[in-house]
Design an enzyme around this catalytic site. Sequence first.
Site, PDB file in Angstrom:
ATOM      1  N   HIS A   1      -3.142   1.552   8.289  1.00 18.87           N
ATOM      2  CA  HIS A   1      -1.794   2.130   8.156  1.00 18.87           C
ATOM      3  C   HIS A   1      -1.803   3.278   7.138  1.00 18.87           C
ATOM      4  O   HIS A   1      -1.291   4.369   7.416  1.00 18.87           O
ATOM      5  CB  HIS A   1      -0.825   1.013   7.725  1.00 18.87           C
ATOM      6  N   GLU A   2      -2.413   3.024   5.975  1.00 19.12           N
ATOM      7  CA  GLU A   2      -2.430   4.060   4.920  1.00 19.12           C
ATOM      8  C   GLU A   2      -3.328   5.233   5.326  1.00 19.12           C
ATOM      9  O   GLU A   2      -3.006   6.390   5.055  1.00 19.12           O
ATOM     10  CB  GLU A   2      -2.887   3.467   3.583  1.00 19.12           C
TER      11      GLU A   2
ATOM     12  N   CYS B   1       7.153   0.193   6.628  1.00 15.37           N
ATOM     13  CA  CYS B   1       6.674   1.348   5.880  1.00 15.37           C
ATOM     14  C   CYS B   1       7.750   1.768   4.880  1.00 15.37           C
ATOM     15  O   CYS B   1       8.928   1.845   5.246  1.00 15.37           O
ATOM     16  CB  CYS B   1       6.369   2.492   6.850  1.00 15.37           C
ATOM     17  N   LEU B   2       7.339   2.020   3.653  1.00 13.90           N
ATOM     18  CA  LEU B   2       8.302   2.426   2.620  1.00 13.90           C
ATOM     19  C   LEU B   2       8.972   3.753   2.970  1.00 13.90           C
ATOM     20  O   LEU B   2      10.061   4.051   2.480  1.00 13.90           O
ATOM     21  CB  LEU B   2       7.601   2.540   1.262  1.00 13.90           C
TER      22      LEU B   2
ATOM     23  N   GLN C   1       3.190   9.983   0.841  1.00 14.12           N
ATOM     24  CA  GLN C   1       4.478   9.282   0.720  1.00 14.12           C
ATOM     25  C   GLN C   1       5.191   9.589  -0.590  1.00 14.12           C
ATOM     26  O   GLN C   1       6.333   9.177  -0.788  1.00 14.12           O
ATOM     27  CB  GLN C   1       4.268   7.766   0.843  1.00 14.12           C
TER      28      GLN C   1
ATOM     29  N   HIS D   1      -1.571   7.687   7.323  1.00 11.96           N
ATOM     30  CA  HIS D   1      -0.681   8.587   6.566  1.00 11.96           C
ATOM     31  C   HIS D   1      -1.415   9.864   6.137  1.00 11.96           C
ATOM     32  O   HIS D   1      -0.791  10.915   5.994  1.00 11.96           O
ATOM     33  CB  HIS D   1      -0.140   7.884   5.318  1.00 11.96           C
TER      34      HIS D   1
ATOM     35  N   GLY E   1       0.859  -1.177   0.000  1.00 17.96           N
ATOM     36  CA  GLY E   1       0.000   0.000   0.000  1.00 17.96           C
ATOM     37  C   GLY E   1       0.893   1.224   0.000  1.00 17.96           C
ATOM     38  O   GLY E   1       2.053   1.149   0.420  1.00 17.96           O
TER      39      GLY E   1
HETATM   40 ZN    ZN Z   1       3.584   3.666   5.567  1.00 17.47          ZN
END
Ligand code: ZN
Length: 177
Positions: free
Chosen positions: A143-144, A101-102, A53, A147, A48
Amino acid sequence: MSKLLEISQLGAPVLRKKARFVKNINDKSIQDLIDDLIFTVKKADGVGIAAPQVFESKRLFVLASEPNVRYKKAPKIKPTAIINPEILAVSEEIERGWEGCLSIPGIRAVVPRHLSVKVKYTTRDGKKKVDIFDEFLARVFQHEFDHLNGIVYLDRIESTKDIITEKEFDKLMKNNS
Ligand code: ZN
């Protein structure tokens, strides 16, 4: 052609801002952003990715879960754009599970999340949709969604002792499978 976008890293102010509502879903810029997010999350072996991000402070993310080297047991779904999401209801039941997380490379941590979420969002075709996500997808959704509100998963952990390096995480997964 879809573009590989630069991923913002922890410390970038955009990750701590509340993202703005998306108005013009049909605009080429938004549709291109969705395609680029899907392209970028696949290349990065994510499941995701949220617009902040990639330095776009917009209430939009992509769920693109499939088994990959970072998440070997992820369920396969068609990449789905989630625009202007709302969480309508959550299960009382909480599950603790590993996340990464990226935008925070090199580590993983155990995060408590609701096992199931009932959500409302707009699709990339501009349709309103109510959906229920469970387990892994509920975790990715939460999680997303965080963000979009300037929250990262490390804000949700119960103890700093629940943080481990990616290298140790890989060992742990190898020993558990
Ligand atoms: Zn993340």
